[in-house]
Design a protein around this motif. Structure first.
Motif, PDB file in Angstrom:
ATOM      1  N   HIS A 192       0.821  -1.210   0.000  1.00 43.75           N
ATOM      2  CA  HIS A 192       0.000   0.000   0.000  1.00 43.75           C
ATOM      3  C   HIS A 192       0.860   1.269   0.000  1.00 43.75           C
ATOM      4  CE1 HIS A 192      -3.609   2.397   0.778  1.00 43.75           C
ATOM      5  NE2 HIS A 192      -2.905   3.053   1.669  1.00 43.75           N
ATOM      6  N   ASP A 238     -14.841   3.672  -2.308  1.00 41.20           N
ATOM      7  CA  ASP A 238     -14.236   2.342  -2.380  1.00 41.20           C
ATOM      8  C   ASP A 238     -12.738   2.477  -2.618  1.00 41.20           C
ATOM      9  OD1 ASP A 238     -14.008   3.040  -5.112  1.00 41.20           O
ATOM     10  OD2 ASP A 238     -15.923   2.069  -5.568  1.00 41.20           O
ATOM     11  N   VAL A 239     -12.047   1.348  -2.665  1.00 39.00           N
ATOM     12  CA  VAL A 239     -10.593   1.355  -2.838  1.00 39.00           C
ATOM     13  C   VAL A 239     -10.198   1.916  -4.195  1.00 39.00           C
ATOM     14  CG1 VAL A 239      -8.534  -0.108  -2.977  1.00 39.00           C
ATOM     15  CG2 VAL A 239     -10.274  -0.589  -1.251  1.00 39.00           C
ATOM     16  N   GLU A 240     -10.973   1.596  -5.228  1.00 41.48           N
ATOM     17  CA  GLU A 240     -10.667   2.122  -6.561  1.00 41.48           C
ATOM     18  C   GLU A 240     -10.733   3.648  -6.570  1.00 41.48           C
ATOM     19  OE1 GLU A 240     -12.304   1.830 -11.181  1.00 41.48           O
ATOM     20  OE2 GLU A 240     -13.132   0.509  -9.633  1.00 41.48           O
ATOM     21  N   PHE A 242     -10.229   5.507  -4.007  1.00 39.06           N
ATOM     22  CA  PHE A 242      -9.076   5.978  -3.235  1.00 39.06           C
ATOM     23  C   PHE A 242      -7.879   6.206  -4.140  1.00 39.06           C
ATOM     24  CE2 PHE A 242      -5.024   4.658  -1.348  1.00 39.06           C
ATOM     25  CZ  PHE A 242      -4.886   5.585  -0.324  1.00 39.06           C
ATOM     26  N   TRP A 243      -7.556   5.203  -4.975  1.00 32.76           N
ATOM     27  CA  TRP A 243      -6.372   5.321  -5.811  1.00 32.76           C
ATOM     28  C   TRP A 243      -6.523   6.399  -6.880  1.00 32.76           C
ATOM     29  CZ3 TRP A 243      -2.027   3.911  -4.060  1.00 32.76           C
ATOM     30  CH2 TRP A 243      -1.924   2.830  -3.196  1.00 32.76           C
ATOM     31  N   LEU A 265     -11.781   2.588   5.145  1.00 27.05           N
ATOM     32  CA  LEU A 265     -10.482   3.267   5.078  1.00 27.05           C
ATOM     33  C   LEU A 265     -10.382   4.306   6.190  1.00 27.05           C
ATOM     34  CD1 LEU A 265     -10.295   3.834   1.216  1.00 27.05           C
ATOM     35  CD2 LEU A 265      -8.893   2.249   2.538  1.00 27.05           C
TER      36      LEU A 265
END
Length: 291
Positions: A192, A238-240, A242-243, A265
């Motif tokens: 990460h 969501d994580v996507e 986030f990036w 998160l």
């Protein structure tokens, strides 16, 4: 050391089998695999004839969980494709000995110190170890560690992938008496935070060190008072997401990214510096803001 050496030998045989299967599945020829693993091509063919599950079972019998083995194998496979040969070989020695220590010391904790001596070392990893000790020795550091824990990452040279960035395979956590460090320094050790440093350093090559702290307004204020450039990302669905937002924040070439978190998160602050000395000064300042 006799026990350690014996388990090293057992692990090496089975680990070669797992690696041979994984590298073959990723398209590497038997000739190339034999060169990487320092065995003959007929031996590679023999390794591939036995199911990978059998090698994983053998490793489990000496006390190594499948998830642990697969974690280290993935790192080695990535290094085999992306890193110089000497980097792969040093990492291989480190992985074998790390797994052997895990296996031995789960049964013989009293010999942990003695069985960790005399291992091949990478000067960049050793430099990281010294810096890690300095950082984790900062008085009051536990106050800035988030619930998810922190990690320290370091790119000895401008990285082309996360596997050229050194980080802990575990993390830095808060304890009643300060902080605790788990895991070992290794290239690709923190997926990460290493990915974050890679994203930032691609746009700003001077950034070679990364660390994450709790998100607190007082820390954000302290970073600005230090004259650091701060970018904000989140909150995220969501994580996507986030990036995507982190990559947008990285375009500002920040010294730190204050991430507001989101679903699953925790809000944290990511700090990026040119060296460990700069990071140490910043962390000392943050600790002072929260006595």
């Amino acid at each position: 050391m006799i026990i350690h050496d014996a388990i090293c030998e057992k692990i090496l045989v089975s680990l070669r089998g797992v690696l041979a299967h994984r590298l073959s599945r990723q398209g590497l020829s038997q000739h190339r695999i034999s060169s990487l693993l320092h065995v003959s091509q007929p031996m590679v063919n023999k390794l591939l004839k036995k199911p990978m599950e059998e090698y994983l079972r053998q490793l489990h019998e000496v006390g190594l969980e499948r998830e642990v083995v697969e974690y280290y194998v993935e790192i080695l496979c990535s290094l085999a494709f992306r890193a110089p040969r000497d980097r792969f070989e040093l990492a291989s020695y480190q992985v074998v000995n790390t797994l052997a220590l895990k296996a031995v010391c789960s049964k013989y904790k009293e010999i942990f110190t003695s069985c960790s001596e005399g291992l091949p070392v990478d000067p960049d990893v050793e430099y990281y170890r010294v810096a890690l000790l300095r950082i984790t020795s900062i008085e009051g550091l536990h106050r800035v560690i988030p619930e998810v824990g922190s990690n320290l990452v370091y790119a000895p040279r401008p990285p082309a992938s996360v596997y050229e960035i050194i980080g802990l395979t575990g993390r830095i956590t808060r304890t009643l008496n300060g902080v605790a460090v788990t895991g070992e320094p290794m290239y690709g050790g923190s997926r990460h935070l290493s990915r974050l440093l890679l994203t930032v350093s691609t746009l700003n090559p001077a950034k070679r060190v990364g660390f994450n702290t709790r998100y607190e307004e007082v820390y954000v204020e302290a970073l600005r008072d230090l004259g650091l450039k701060l970018a904000v990302s989140g909150p995220h669905e969501d994580v996507e997401g986030f990036w995507k937002r982190v990559e947008m924040a990285a375009r500002e070439k920040p010294d730190a990214i204050a991430d507001l978190g989101g679903k699953g998160l925790e809000p944290v602050v990511y700090i990026f510096t040119t060296d460990f000395n700069e990071l140490e000064r910043i962390l000392v300042s943050l600790v002072k803001r929260n006595p």
